[in-house]
Design a protein around this motif. Structure first.
Motif, PDB file in Angstrom:
ATOM      1  N   TYR A 158      12.748   8.399  11.239  1.00 54.53           N
ATOM      2  CA  TYR A 158      12.504   9.005   9.918  1.00 54.53           C
ATOM      3  C   TYR A 158      13.787   8.990   9.088  1.00 54.53           C
ATOM      4  N   LYS A 159      14.885   9.354   9.696  1.00 53.88           N
ATOM      5  CA  LYS A 159      16.159   9.361   8.992  1.00 53.88           C
ATOM      6  C   LYS A 159      16.521   7.977   8.454  1.00 53.88           C
ATOM      7  N   ALA A 160      16.035   6.943   9.123  1.00 53.78           N
ATOM      8  CA  ALA A 160      16.357   5.580   8.716  1.00 53.78           C
ATOM      9  C   ALA A 160      15.585   5.132   7.470  1.00 53.78           C
ATOM     10  N   LEU A 161      14.572   5.904   7.089  1.00 52.85           N
ATOM     11  CA  LEU A 161      13.753   5.509   5.945  1.00 52.85           C
ATOM     12  C   LEU A 161      14.504   5.551   4.625  1.00 52.85           C
ATOM     13  N   HIS A 162      15.357   6.571   4.468  1.00 57.90           N
ATOM     14  CA  HIS A 162      16.020   6.831   3.183  1.00 57.90           C
ATOM     15  C   HIS A 162      17.453   7.271   3.445  1.00 57.90           C
ATOM     16  N   PRO A 163      18.395   6.937   2.562  1.00 55.61           N
ATOM     17  CA  PRO A 163      19.794   7.320   2.778  1.00 55.61           C
ATOM     18  C   PRO A 163      20.018   8.810   3.016  1.00 55.61           C
ATOM     19  N   MET A 164      19.173   9.672   2.420  1.00 54.90           N
ATOM     20  CA  MET A 164      19.331  11.108   2.643  1.00 54.90           C
ATOM     21  C   MET A 164      18.825  11.541   4.017  1.00 54.90           C
ATOM     22  N   GLY A 165      17.922  10.779   4.575  1.00 52.94           N
ATOM     23  CA  GLY A 165      17.425  11.089   5.914  1.00 52.94           C
ATOM     24  C   GLY A 165      16.583  12.343   6.006  1.00 52.94           C
ATOM     25  N   ILE A 166      15.961  12.749   4.898  1.00 54.06           N
ATOM     26  CA  ILE A 166      15.174  13.984   4.887  1.00 54.06           C
ATOM     27  C   ILE A 166      13.792  13.728   4.292  1.00 54.06           C
ATOM     28  N   ALA A 167      12.878  14.667   4.527  1.00 52.06           N
ATOM     29  CA  ALA A 167      11.519  14.562   3.998  1.00 52.06           C
ATOM     30  C   ALA A 167      11.446  15.236   2.622  1.00 52.06           C
ATOM     31  N   PRO A 168      10.557  14.697   1.764  1.00 46.94           N
ATOM     32  CA  PRO A 168       9.575  13.650   1.995  1.00 46.94           C
ATOM     33  C   PRO A 168      10.094  12.267   1.612  1.00 46.94           C
ATOM     34  N   VAL A 169       9.363  11.268   2.080  1.00 46.59           N
ATOM     35  CA  VAL A 169       9.628   9.878   1.716  1.00 46.59           C
ATOM     36  C   VAL A 169       8.292   9.160   1.594  1.00 46.59           C
ATOM     37  N   ILE A 170       8.174   8.310   0.581  1.00 47.79           N
ATOM     38  CA  ILE A 170       7.026   7.421   0.492  1.00 47.79           C
ATOM     39  C   ILE A 170       7.537   5.990   0.403  1.00 47.79           C
ATOM     40  N   THR A 171       6.699   5.052   0.795  1.00 44.25           N
ATOM     41  CA  THR A 171       6.969   3.647   0.534  1.00 44.25           C
ATOM     42  C   THR A 171       5.756   3.096  -0.204  1.00 44.25           C
ATOM     43  N   ASP A 172       6.011   2.208  -1.128  1.00 39.81           N
ATOM     44  CA  ASP A 172       4.955   1.603  -1.936  1.00 39.81           C
ATOM     45  C   ASP A 172       5.371   0.165  -2.199  1.00 39.81           C
ATOM     46  N   GLY A 173       4.912  -0.737  -1.368  1.00 43.56           N
ATOM     47  CA  GLY A 173       5.423  -2.099  -1.428  1.00 43.56           C
ATOM     48  C   GLY A 173       6.881  -2.103  -1.008  1.00 43.56           C
ATOM     49  N   MET A 233       0.841  -1.208   0.000  1.00 44.38           N
ATOM     50  CA  MET A 233       0.000   0.000   0.000  1.00 44.38           C
ATOM     51  C   MET A 233       0.871   1.251   0.000  1.00 44.38           C
ATOM     52  N   LEU A 234       0.423   2.267  -0.669  1.00 44.63           N
ATOM     53  CA  LEU A 234       1.135   3.541  -0.702  1.00 44.63           C
ATOM     54  C   LEU A 234       1.094   4.181   0.683  1.00 44.63           C
ATOM     55  N   THR A 235       2.275   4.469   1.226  1.00 44.16           N
ATOM     56  CA  THR A 235       2.376   5.114   2.534  1.00 44.16           C
ATOM     57  C   THR A 235       3.162   6.398   2.415  1.00 44.16           C
ATOM     58  N   VAL A 236       2.584   7.476   2.904  1.00 47.60           N
ATOM     59  CA  VAL A 236       3.260   8.767   2.938  1.00 47.60           C
ATOM     60  C   VAL A 236       3.817   8.956   4.343  1.00 47.60           C
ATOM     61  N   HIS A 237       5.126   9.111   4.431  1.00 45.71           N
ATOM     62  CA  HIS A 237       5.788   9.343   5.716  1.00 45.71           C
ATOM     63  C   HIS A 237       5.968  10.852   5.875  1.00 45.71           C
ATOM     64  N   HIS A 238       5.156  11.427   6.724  1.00 47.79           N
ATOM     65  CA  HIS A 238       5.136  12.885   6.861  1.00 47.79           C
ATOM     66  C   HIS A 238       5.858  13.356   8.112  1.00 47.79           C
ATOM     67  N   LEU A 239       6.880  14.158   7.921  1.00 44.10           N
ATOM     68  CA  LEU A 239       7.574  14.828   9.020  1.00 44.10           C
ATOM     69  C   LEU A 239       6.873  16.151   9.255  1.00 44.10           C
ATOM     70  N   ARG A 240       6.422  16.396  10.472  1.00 39.25           N
ATOM     71  CA  ARG A 240       5.689  17.624  10.759  1.00 39.25           C
ATOM     72  C   ARG A 240       6.473  18.865  10.338  1.00 39.25           C
ATOM     73  N   ILE A 241       5.748  19.842   9.768  1.00 42.35           N
ATOM     74  CA  ILE A 241       6.313  21.113   9.292  1.00 42.35           C
ATOM     75  C   ILE A 241       7.445  20.837   8.306  1.00 42.35           C
ATOM     76  N   LEU A 291      -1.112   7.296   5.973  1.00 43.26           N
ATOM     77  CA  LEU A 291      -0.307   8.440   6.419  1.00 43.26           C
ATOM     78  C   LEU A 291       0.330   8.111   7.761  1.00 43.26           C
ATOM     79  N   LYS A 292       1.643   8.224   7.804  1.00 47.48           N
ATOM     80  CA  LYS A 292       2.368   8.026   9.055  1.00 47.48           C
ATOM     81  C   LYS A 292       3.057   9.340   9.406  1.00 47.48           C
ATOM     82  N   ILE A 293       2.770   9.859  10.575  1.00 49.56           N
ATOM     83  CA  ILE A 293       3.277  11.167  10.991  1.00 49.56           C
ATOM     84  C   ILE A 293       4.437  11.009  11.975  1.00 49.56           C
ATOM     85  N   TYR A 294       5.469  11.812  11.759  1.00 56.49           N
ATOM     86  CA  TYR A 294       6.657  11.812  12.613  1.00 56.49           C
ATOM     87  C   TYR A 294       6.827  13.194  13.216  1.00 56.49           C
TER      88      TYR A 294
END
Length: 209
Positions: free
Chosen positions: A44-59, A1-9, A28-31
């Motif tokens: 949140y930083k662990a989601l992607h090598p850049m460690g910055i927003a935004p990030v999505i996961t899809d499968g 499922m498409l998941t949006v990882h949202h870092l506040r502000i 929607l997953k809020i951090y």
């Protein structure tokens, strides 16, 4: 499922707005930012090598970068509904503002923000670029209803954050920008924008004026 990882502000609010405009079923997953330095938390930083927003996961896919995510979602799930094709009169204008949003507008703003945080004067070339970028946006909205042209496109999704929430970091006044002010009032009336902000920034009044 498409998941949006949202870092506040953060820029990831764009992706929530996009999903709402397209009427997608998404998670929607809020951090919450760290209290000691206002940065993203370790998870949140662990989601992607850049460690910055935004990030999505899809499968199994993990994707960063606002522009890439907007294109991915609009093309894969939205039928390119918010991306005018080459036969559209809005094609070139949409492309310009879609890329201008982060490549130039936000880059200029970040340079000014860094200069301010260092406690020194903002370099003249930075101030000049910031002023030109805002003037260009004001002019565009005097000739078209949306940055993307005659209808809302992913160019507006990209530019919207720069004119709203990002101003919380520098508090740029909209005085002297009547076209931008009017545009933001139109955006604020969109049900999808209202739903997006209520979901991703609960309790925060959108910075539209």
């Amino acid at each position: 499922m498409l998941t949006v990882h949202h870092l506040r502000i953060s820029q990831s609010e764009r992706i929530v707005w996009l999903c709402e405009e397209l009427g997608l079923d998404y998670k929607l997953k809020i951090y919450i930012r760290r209290s000691d330095n206002n940065f993203a938390p370790p998870e949140y930083k662990a989601l992607h090598p850049m460690g910055i927003a935004p990030v999505i996961t899809d499968g199994d896919l993990v994707l960063g970068e606002s522009g890439a995510i907007c294109e991915y979602i609009d093309r894969k799930y939205g039928g390119a509904k918010l991306s005018p094709g080459p036969d559209s009169a809005d094609f070139a204008g949409h492309l310009f503002w879609f890329h201008f949003a982060n490549a130039t507008f936000m880059t200029n703003g970040m340079m000014a923000l860094v200069a301010a945080q260092m406690g020194g004067p903002t370099p003249e070339f930075v101030s000049d670029r910031v002023a030109k970028a805002w003037a260009l946006a004001e002019a565009r909205l005097g000739e078209a209803e949306f940055f993307g042209g005659s209808q809302l496109t992913t160019a507006d999704i990209m530019m919207g954050f720069n004119l709203t929430t990002s101003r919380m970091f520098g508090d740029t006044s909209l005085d002297g920008y009547p076209n931008i002010k009017a545009y933001l009032q139109r955006i604020a009336q969109r049900p999808a924008y209202q739903r997006a902000m209520a979901r991703c920034e609960p309790g925060m009044t959108p910075k539209i004026d």
